[in-house]
Scaffold this active site. Structure first.
Site, PDB file in Angstrom:
ATOM      1  N   LYS A  80       0.843  -1.201   0.000  1.00 34.88           N
ATOM      2  CA  LYS A  80       0.000   0.000   0.000  1.00 34.88           C
ATOM      3  C   LYS A  80       0.876   1.247   0.000  1.00 34.88           C
ATOM      4  CE  LYS A  80      -3.961   1.878   2.647  1.00 34.88           C
ATOM      5  NZ  LYS A  80      -4.764   1.679   3.875  1.00 34.88           N
ATOM      6  N   SER A 155      -9.709   2.227   3.013  1.00 26.80           N
ATOM      7  CA  SER A 155      -8.884   2.952   2.080  1.00 26.80           C
ATOM      8  C   SER A 155      -7.983   2.041   1.240  1.00 26.80           C
ATOM      9  CB  SER A 155      -7.987   3.939   2.832  1.00 26.80           C
ATOM     10  OG  SER A 155      -7.096   3.242   3.703  1.00 26.80           O
ATOM     11  N   SER A 179      -9.545  -0.316   7.071  1.00 25.33           N
ATOM     12  CA  SER A 179      -9.032  -0.236   5.700  1.00 25.33           C
ATOM     13  C   SER A 179      -8.329  -1.476   5.172  1.00 25.33           C
ATOM     14  CB  SER A 179      -8.095   0.954   5.566  1.00 25.33           C
ATOM     15  OG  SER A 179      -8.852   2.134   5.583  1.00 25.33           O
TER      16      SER A 179
HETATM   17  N1  GLN Z   1     -12.718   4.066   6.223  1.00 27.97           N
HETATM   18  C1  GLN Z   1     -12.137   4.493   7.453  1.00 27.97           C
HETATM   19  C2  GLN Z   1     -11.875   5.970   7.413  1.00 27.97           C
HETATM   20  O1  GLN Z   1     -12.226   6.564   6.467  1.00 27.97           O
HETATM   21  C3  GLN Z   1     -10.923   3.698   7.759  1.00 27.97           C
HETATM   22  C4  GLN Z   1      -9.661   4.297   7.293  1.00 27.97           C
HETATM   23  C5  GLN Z   1      -8.489   3.408   7.541  1.00 27.97           C
HETATM   24  O2  GLN Z   1      -8.596   2.352   8.148  1.00 27.97           O
HETATM   25  N2  GLN Z   1      -7.349   3.857   7.091  1.00 27.97           N
HETATM   26  O3  GLN Z   1     -11.344   6.543   8.307  1.00 27.97           O
END
Ligand code: GLN
Length: 507
Positions: A80, A155, A179
């Site tokens: 990532k 994400s 994420s």
């Molecule tokens: N979707 C969550 C957010 O927008 C999780 C983000 C993440 O785990 N990096 O914060």
């Protein structure tokens, strides 16, 4: 498409050690696959052909000399793009970091390199890992291999899509609020958020430091365990790193049943707001766990109802502080105002205005407000109190059961644009994954099958701190029972992969 790319990491490891295939062949097959499908999937922001092949050649040479290698040596991986890689672009999918070549490796990357895993490239994400759909990437979204008109989750949509589209057998994700797990759920892959402190955060571009955790993404539970064992363990450069490893994870995937395991279904995660097809798949999976000998009971964690609200104060607060360094002077992009005096404040405003996307700005404003004098106790302080209540709910629940379970996400993959203009709707997708981050407990998402819309559903299991092995046990048993019933892995059914990978994988 080469059958090399449909093999699991465990299978590639076996074939490499038996010298049935070389690391160069395995890496080239994945690079070919990326060249073939990534124009459509867009899982990668950067592909490092040369570096990946150089690592592979080195592994082959060392193996030929009879050197003792790590079992995953020669098995390629995607990382990532929020994890720093020395000399290779690292952008966090933000214009703020476009063109940056980090001078050092994250500990996770250092461990991958030391073990000889060719790094194929860097995967797409929502900018600075803020989002649930990868639509907030400054460089365009990633598409879900199951349906190219739908989001791959976020994400870490790039890492999950890369694995689901057979572009990489393994990937590294990061999970601050879901994420790793939610993208795994909506792409039919496996994703694990380790216990907080179980995997080093050194070299992750920080989103919310008290929640961030790197972890594995793969197509099978065993592959995630192999990767988790490699990247986990103490790191003196991360002050929140656990002193010792969390136990034998690969061994846990060899469990044949769940006898003696008490499984708690979280009442607060699974009712209203969960798509009926998601609930049906989850309930069917519970039946399989019972067949495997688990005792399934319902438990209540009442504070989980406030987890989302607490998270969306704590995360923006920490993020606003972590992102303060992107000011046009210390770090990243610099944009000077078009006219008028060149003051620090005006350079900062021009830089942050141009460098950050809407979602990042929204959270910086929210976080700065929540931390400001006069509001600190009301917002940030209360959110931290809720966090404590959530930790107590987990502690009480884990006195009754060994693992807690729920659907990973309330819905299957949604269409592009569906939630983009409605941040609350987007945030609600994390409702089931966030409690684990607030408490630091580990979580896994394993595919439980398809919803009635033909899209994959994720089954989430959560365990007490340091008990990551339990997740691998539950995950592996569920995966085996489902694969046996189906006669093939779930991903073999993905209909819209850009080539005929679905049919080939079933053979
Ligand atoms: N979707 C969550 C957010 O927008 C999780 C983000 C993440 O785990 N990096 O914060």
């Amino acid at each position: 498409m080469s059958e090399i790319v449909t093999a699991t990491a465990a299978e590639l490891s076996r074939r490499l050690q038996a010298k049935e295939v070389s690391a160069v062949e395995v890496t080239q097959a994945h690079l070919d696959r990326i060249a073939q499908v990534d124009g459509e999937v867009h899982a990668f922001l950067h592909v490092n052909d040369e570096e990946a092949l150089a690592t592979a050649r080195d592994v082959d040479e060392r193996r030929a000399r009879g050197e003792e290698l790590h079992p995953l040596a020669g098995v390629p991986i995607a990382v990532k793009d929020v994890v720093v890689t020395k000399g290779q672009p690292t952008t966090a999918a933000s214009k703020m970091l476009e063109g940056w070549l980090p001078p050092y490796d994250a500990t996770v990357v250092e461990r991958l390199r030391a073990a000889g895993l060719p790094i194929l490239g860097k995967t797409n994400l929502d900018e600075f890992a803020m989002g649930s759909s990868t639509e907030h990437s400054a460089f365009g979204p990633t598409r879900n291999p199951w349906d190219l008109d739908r989001i791959p989750g976020g994400s870490g949509g790039g890492s999950a899509a890369a694995v689901a589209a057979y572009e990489a057998p393994l990937a590294i994700g990061t999970d601050t609020g879901g994420s790793i797990r939610q993208p795994a759920a909506v792409t039919g892959s496996v994703g694990v958020k380790p216990t907080y402190g179980g995997v080093s955060r050194y070299g992750l571009i920080a989103l919310a430091s008290s929640l961030d955790q790197a972890g594995p993404v793969s197509r099978t539970v065993r592959d995630s365990a192999l990767l988790h064992e490699l990247i986990g363990g103490h790191d003196p450069r991360d002050s929140t790193s656990l002193p010792d490893p969390v136990g034998d994870l690969v061994e846990a995937t060899e469990a044949l049943d769940l006898r003696g395991m008490r499984v708690g279904v979280v009442r607060e995660l699974g009712g209203d707001g969960y798509q009926p097809g998601v609930r049906a798949s989850f309930t069917a999976a519970l039946g399989l766990l019972e067949e495997a000998g688990a005792q399934v009971v319902e438990v209540s964690c009442p504070s989980f109802d406030y987890a989302l609200a607490a998270y969306y104060l704590i995360l923006p607060a920490e993020a606003s502080s972590n992102l303060a360094k992107f000011d046009g002077m210390r770090c990243g992009l610099r944009v000077e105002p078009e006219d008028g005096p060149l003051t620090a404040e005006r350079v900062m405003a021009a830089t942050r205005g141009a460098g950050f996307g809407d979602e990042v700005k929204r959270r910086v404003i929210l976080g700065t407000h929540a931390l400001s004098a006069g509001y600190y106790d009301a917002y940030y302080g209360s959110a931290q109190q809720v966090r404590t209540l959530i930790q107590r709910d987990f502690a009480a629940a884990f006195e009754q059961v060994d693992v807690l379970v729920s659907p990973t996400a309330p819905t299957t993959a949604f269409r592009f644009g569906e939630k983009l203009d409605d941040p609350m709707a987007m945030y609600l997708n994390d409702v089931a994954t966030i409690p684990a981050n607030l408490a630091g407990v580990p979580g896994i998402s394993v595919p439980s099958g398809l919803s009635d819309d033909g899209l994959p559903v994720g089954f989430q299991a959560l365990a007490p701190v340091r008990e990551d092995a339990r997740l691998y046990r539950v995950g592996a048993v569920l995966e085996r029972l489902l694969d046996e019933r189906r006669g093939h892995p779930l991903l073999a059914e993905a209909p819209s992969l850009p080539t005929t990978v679905a049919q080939e994988a079933t053979r």
